[in-house]
Scaffold this active site. Sequence first.
Site, PDB file in Angstrom:
ATOM      1  N   HIS A  62       0.843  -1.192   0.000  1.00  0.00           N
ATOM      2  CA  HIS A  62       0.000   0.000   0.000  1.00  0.00           C
ATOM      3  C   HIS A  62       0.879   1.244   0.000  1.00  0.00           C
ATOM      4  O   HIS A  62       2.105   1.166   0.113  1.00  0.00           O
ATOM      5  CB  HIS A  62      -0.978  -0.002   1.179  1.00  0.00           C
ATOM      6  CG  HIS A  62      -0.355   0.065   2.521  1.00  0.00           C
ATOM      7  ND1 HIS A  62       0.396  -0.968   3.069  1.00  0.00           N
ATOM      8  CD2 HIS A  62      -0.349   1.045   3.480  1.00  0.00           C
ATOM      9  CE1 HIS A  62       0.807  -0.639   4.282  1.00  0.00           C
ATOM     10  NE2 HIS A  62       0.373   0.576   4.550  1.00  0.00           N
ATOM     11  N   HIS A  64       1.371   3.877   1.973  1.00  0.00           N
ATOM     12  CA  HIS A  64       1.953   4.550   3.132  1.00  0.00           C
ATOM     13  C   HIS A  64       3.479   4.501   3.098  1.00  0.00           C
ATOM     14  O   HIS A  64       4.080   3.488   2.724  1.00  0.00           O
ATOM     15  CB  HIS A  64       1.412   3.943   4.423  1.00  0.00           C
ATOM     16  CG  HIS A  64       0.024   4.418   4.739  1.00  0.00           C
ATOM     17  ND1 HIS A  64      -0.842   3.721   5.554  1.00  0.00           N
ATOM     18  CD2 HIS A  64      -0.661   5.537   4.336  1.00  0.00           C
ATOM     19  CE1 HIS A  64      -2.000   4.382   5.635  1.00  0.00           C
ATOM     20  NE2 HIS A  64      -1.912   5.473   4.905  1.00  0.00           N
ATOM     21  N   ASP A  66       5.977   4.221   5.162  1.00  0.00           N
ATOM     22  CA  ASP A  66       6.826   3.228   5.829  1.00  0.00           C
ATOM     23  C   ASP A  66       6.861   1.912   5.062  1.00  0.00           C
ATOM     24  O   ASP A  66       7.582   0.986   5.452  1.00  0.00           O
ATOM     25  CB  ASP A  66       6.398   2.999   7.283  1.00  0.00           C
ATOM     26  CG  ASP A  66       4.959   2.550   7.433  1.00  0.00           C
ATOM     27  OD1 ASP A  66       4.100   3.008   6.651  1.00  0.00           O
ATOM     28  OD2 ASP A  66       4.675   1.747   8.348  1.00  0.00           O
ATOM     29  N   HIS A 269       5.755  -5.868  12.150  1.00  0.00           N
ATOM     30  CA  HIS A 269       5.180  -4.515  12.090  1.00  0.00           C
ATOM     31  C   HIS A 269       4.746  -4.060  13.485  1.00  0.00           C
ATOM     32  O   HIS A 269       3.612  -3.665  13.717  1.00  0.00           O
ATOM     33  CB  HIS A 269       3.993  -4.507  11.107  1.00  0.00           C
ATOM     34  CG  HIS A 269       3.553  -3.145  10.667  1.00  0.00           C
ATOM     35  ND1 HIS A 269       2.577  -2.431  11.316  1.00  0.00           N
ATOM     36  CD2 HIS A 269       3.955  -2.373   9.631  1.00  0.00           C
ATOM     37  CE1 HIS A 269       2.377  -1.281  10.697  1.00  0.00           C
ATOM     38  NE2 HIS A 269       3.212  -1.219   9.664  1.00  0.00           N
TER      39      HIS A 269
END
Length: 317
Positions: A62, A64, A66, A269
């Site tokens: 995705h 984002h 990070d 994560h």
Amino acid sequence: MKLTFLGTSSGTPTRHRNVSGLAVQTVLGADWFLVDCGEGTQHRVLQTPLSLNDLAAVCITHVHGDHCYGLPGLLASAGMGKRTKPLKLIAPLPVWEWFEATRRLTDLHLPYEVEHVDLENEALVYDMPGLRIERHVLRHRVPSHAYRVQVETRRVRLKAEALRAVGLPPGPAWRALQNGEDVSFNGETLHSADFVDTQVDTAVAVLGGDNAEPAMLHEACQGAQLLVHEATFTQDALDKVGPGPMHSSARLLAEFAQSVEVPNLILTHFSARHQNGEGMAALMAETQAHYRGHAFLANDLDVYELDSAGKVTVTRA
């Protein structure tokens, strides 16, 4: 297959954990695959035997940062390392548009082609003999995806006793039969299918991006031997944070993994608030309270190997 964790922290890097990146190797050859590429991923790659010249595809879950801010630097370094063969970028369209803008605005000229595969348009995002990578939709603040990686190998064994019974001596004819060729012998045709046993071994791992609802992976986990998934918080921490960030807790993940009976589970994560001895112990305790399979908490540069029998072994960094 072999999984090398290049980053296991959520949101921002910490002293001992980089942000998301996961290298995937298979027994099919030197090619490897990168799932997510947070800032600093290429530094982690330098701490492994992996070569950017052998990188076949980058799979971004995705948009984002990070999970993708390390992409331009890594691809630029691959070019400076004299890479010439094409590379697939499997990613949401906004990631591709951002990369194209970055390439244009920073005068980045790559000596190899980057081919974009849009996740929204393709379910089967990578397909070659013995290897299939499919994307599965997750639930997050932005469109997010998981990758189901299936590796299939075939072992062909000759029926030596049957060949000796017909009088065929060992030699080139045996090799031809093993390679699927029919052979003429004493006026007859010996069909390869009659003299070989073929065993197909399959290893399946599901590699998730950010996701607030593990049950979205119910279909993807059918037949899988390993699930790698975010567990950003313990359940207590998630209850305090609230639903806004749209992440999973160790409990939510463990309950789902138990419900689909996936035999191996790797958590990753992690929020910085849990990155200490007490926090990691709490994540593991919560997982083991709701999951009876083999559970692991990933660290940066840990290497996990999954065999076709579904057994996972780990080499700690």
